[in-house]
Design an enzyme around this catalytic site. Structure first.
Site, mmCIF file in Angstrom:
data_model
loop_
_atom_site.group_PDB
_atom_site.id
_atom_site.type_symbol
_atom_site.label_atom_id
_atom_site.label_comp_id
_atom_site.label_asym_id
_atom_site.label_seq_id
_atom_site.Cartn_x
_atom_site.Cartn_y
_atom_site.Cartn_z
ATOM 1 N N GLU A 346 10.777 7.335 0.556
ATOM 2 C CA GLU A 346 10.512 7.779 -0.815
ATOM 3 C C GLU A 346 11.096 9.157 -1.141
ATOM 4 O O GLU A 346 10.437 9.994 -1.750
ATOM 5 C CB GLU A 346 9.005 7.785 -1.075
ATOM 6 C CG GLU A 346 8.359 6.420 -0.913
ATOM 7 C CD GLU A 346 6.847 6.456 -1.090
ATOM 8 O OE1 GLU A 346 6.298 7.556 -1.324
ATOM 9 O OE2 GLU A 346 6.212 5.396 -0.992
ATOM 10 N N GLU A 471 6.407 -3.673 2.293
ATOM 11 C CA GLU A 471 5.027 -3.375 1.884
ATOM 12 C C GLU A 471 4.594 -4.302 0.755
ATOM 13 O O GLU A 471 4.006 -3.878 -0.242
ATOM 14 C CB GLU A 471 4.912 -1.908 1.442
ATOM 15 C CG GLU A 471 5.358 -0.911 2.491
ATOM 16 C CD GLU A 471 5.242 0.541 2.035
ATOM 17 O OE1 GLU A 471 4.463 0.816 1.101
ATOM 18 O OE2 GLU A 471 5.935 1.401 2.608
#
Length: 660
Positions: A346, A471
């Site tokens: 991220e 995820e």
């Protein structure tokens, strides 16, 4: 894999419920109104006893007592918590002598707080060997001056000590009022006759899940993982805040070396031990991230109030941290297959630029990056991959992982990957987090669409890098599970279309109640371990390895002296009450694809639920009647096929006990 909904009651007929016996707990308080089945502790405070609850340490100013309350949800008394000075002040219940480790419990409680105050039920627990306790938020909701019901489930491992459940607020430290507090054994409806997801997709990619230590503590969750998944990701326990050994780091700094961060795998040990003991591969997550990395890691002498370190020192720390993590897993878990590791997570904004400089906090919505604070940009990313490639265990592939990867950010991800590999091969793949939404703003329009998701897969596939879905979850409003099933089916259609580029699909969590998005039930299994319609939608139409069965139905007549076996044409009673004769071609092959798989069980269930829409052919009906042949098609026929797939029986047909 297009989803065909079927009647929930029919699906339930396939589920072999495993009923837990009553679990008495010493010193438990039983409320008059409590349902005592599987309840281990319950109180409505009508007897005025609040002795099981205590304030959270000497600095907690709470006053805990039973009082009369005209608004009490049941009876006339509640537990009052007044005099709170901090939001973490509140009533705490120690589990010692009350609950057991490695067991999943449900908890429900009614709480009233001042207007618009967020109330949270949390768990405090200290892993063995840890110097400081950890705090896990279990469930929260907003009270607007009225009683709200908070419901959750939890567990803890036998490696944890000083475990307690407590109630706190995320806002003002106003008075709290508590009623109808109950802890019970969680139901376990895991159906191991269903084909494992890892087996359905065995010829395509790994099928994994993420878990925390507390989540995987119960034996029931372990059984779910072993049955369905062949990859494990530690949800938190391999992130820097869990791996960095602060005491050892400070000791090194005191000796004049603050560039060699010390690490420990103690927090992750229950997950890694389980993976090792059950031959499950592990996906490491994560080495470099702006969140869940302590501030002191970026400061001189590891002093969070000190000065920020220089780029050169941070590079040394980064290299030594990565080296030490990989050295630890090589030494402590040489038999675990660490097949993948997220190196950087991220690092890009939705616009594709570096994050703002700073430390993540509520003021910046936890979006600021201390890495950017030190380096001024994202120039730390390539060295991270270079170090990881240098020290990673043999066979471990390295990934850049990000969310909203199906939006405009995907172009920046591709560019970043190209930059990392501009003068060598350091990054092996791209991790698509895939936190998706079935319903948005009360509507039924999913985001992203399956088309958007497929476009991202196409773009990433053209890089020549591996793709992993890391995820995956898909939230849904209410209980619109058929819509969720169709969306999951569409997403998996896209993934399967690019299966040659995808090496793993990992769902983020085991059961809905354990998800970080639990309020919107985003996973494939519910809180009781039952497979949801989404499970059936992603196994429907997938060919699993061939299963050998007899090619003709066997009709057996038993007497006290002899048993005669013959082959016969099966007469099938349809849902309309008529019969149709047809020859059996392959017993169990309801969909006539010349093999017997879980897809045949789904076809049978669909025909039972809506024969007009999902009618089987005459031969399909004959093949489907594989439980007590001649008695008509029922859910037992579908169950028999699933038992065969799970190898709990070795051949078809299956007969009821009365016919044995």
């Amino acid at each position: 894999m297009k989803h065909n909904p079927f009647n929930a009651l029919t699906a339930a007929a396939l589920t072999a419920a495993m009923t837990l016996s009553s679990f008495p707990a010493s010193g438990s308080v039983t409320a008059d109104a409590a349902d005592t089945e599987d309840v281990v502790f319950a109180t409505d405070f009508e007897d005025g006893d609040v002795s099981k609850f205590s304030k959270r340490g000497d600095s907690d100013t709470s006053v805990i007592e039973a009082i009369e309350d005209a608004d009490a949800p049941s009876g006339s008394k509640v537990m009052s918590i007044s005099g709170r000075d901090q939001s973490w002040n509140g009533p705490s219940l120690s589990v010692e002598g009350l609950l057991e480790p490695n067991v999943k419990y449900t908890l429900s409680v009614k709480v009233k707080a001042a207007w618009y105050n967020t109330v949270c039920v949390s768990m405090q627990h200290t892993p063995n060997g840890a110097d400081e306790p950890q705090y896990t938020n279990l469930v929260k909701d907003v009270s607007q001056g009225d009683y709200i019901t908070l419901e959750t489930s939890f567990s803890y491992g036998d490696n944890e000590k000083d475990v307690s459940i407590y109630i706190e607020t995320n806002g003002e430290a106003n008075d709290l009022f508590v009623d109808d507090f109950k802890i019970a054994l969680a139901p376990n409806k895991l159906d191991k006759s269903l084909v494992g997801l890892k087996d359905v997709y065995t010829d395509m990619f790994k099928f994994g899940t993420a878990t925390t230590v507390g989540e995987i503590a119960p034996a029931s969750t372990k059984e779910l993982v072993k049955h369905h998944f062949n990859s494990l990701t530690a949800g938190n326990e391999l992130k820097p805040e869990s791996v960095l050994d602060k005491a050892a780091c400070l000791a090194m700094a005191a000796d004049g070396d603050d560039t060699d961060p010390q690490v420990t795998l103690a927090n992750a040990a229950p997950i890694l031990d389980f993976a090792r003991d059950n031959n499950i591969s592990v996906r490491g997550h994560v080495l470099v991230w702006h969140q869940q990395t302590p501030l002191w890691f970026f400061k001189e002498d590891y002093d969070e109030s000190g000065e920020w370190v220089s780029k050169d020192k941070m590079l040394k720390r980064m290299e030594n941290y990565i080296k030490n993590v990989f050295a630890a897993v090589k030494e402590e878990y040489p038999d675990v297959d660490f097949y993948a590791w997220d190196v950087v997570n991220e690092a890009l904004t939705d616009g594709g630029s570096p994050r703002a400089a700073g430390f993540p906090s509520q003021d910046n919505q936890y979006a600021a990056s201390p890495w950017v604070k030190v380096f001024g940009d994202n120039s730390f990313i390539k060295p991270a991959f270079e170090y990881a490639k240098k020290y990673a265990p043999e066979g471990t592939k390295l990934y850049y992982n990000d969310y909203n990867e199906y939006m405009d950010k995907k172009d920046a991800i591709v560019k970043l990957a190209e930059e990392i590999n501009s003068d060598g091969h350091y990054i092996d793949g791209i991790g698509m987090q895939s936190h998706l939404n079935v319903t948005n703003n009360g509507g039924n329009d999913p985001f992203p669409t399956a088309g958007m998701y497929k476009n991202a897969l196409e773009k990433f596939s053209k890089t020549g890098l591996d793709i992993q879905i890391t995820e995956l979850d898909a939230t849904v409003d209410g209980e619109n599970y058929d819509l969720q099933a169709q969306y999951y089916s569409d997403i998996f259609d896209a993934i399967v279309a690019y299966k040659d580029y995808v090496s793993a699909v990992v769902v983020w969590g085991t059961t809905d109640d354990q998800s970080w998005r639990a309020s919107k039930n985003p996973l494939l299994f519910n809180k009781d371990y039952e497979a949801k319609p989404a499970y059936f939608s992603i196994v429907d139409g997938i060919e699993v390895p061939d299963i050998t069965t007899t090619s003709k139905a066997a009709t057996t007549t038993a007497t006290s002296e002899t048993t005669t076996t013959t082959t016969a044409t099966t007469t099938v009673t349809t849902s309309a009450g008529t019969t149709s004769g047809a020859e059996v071609t392959l017993l169990g092959d309801a969909n006539l694809d010349k093999r017997v798989t879980v897809a045949d069980a789904v076809a049978i269930l669909q025909s039972i639920a809506n024969n007009d829409k999902y009618a089987l052919s005459p031969t399909g009906k004959a093949n489907a009647d594989c439980f007590d042949p001649g008695d008509g098609i029922t859910a037992n026929d579908a169950l028999a096929i699933q038992k065969l797939d799970a190898k709990s029986i070795s051949t078809l047909p299956e007969y009821s006990a009365l016919d044995d």
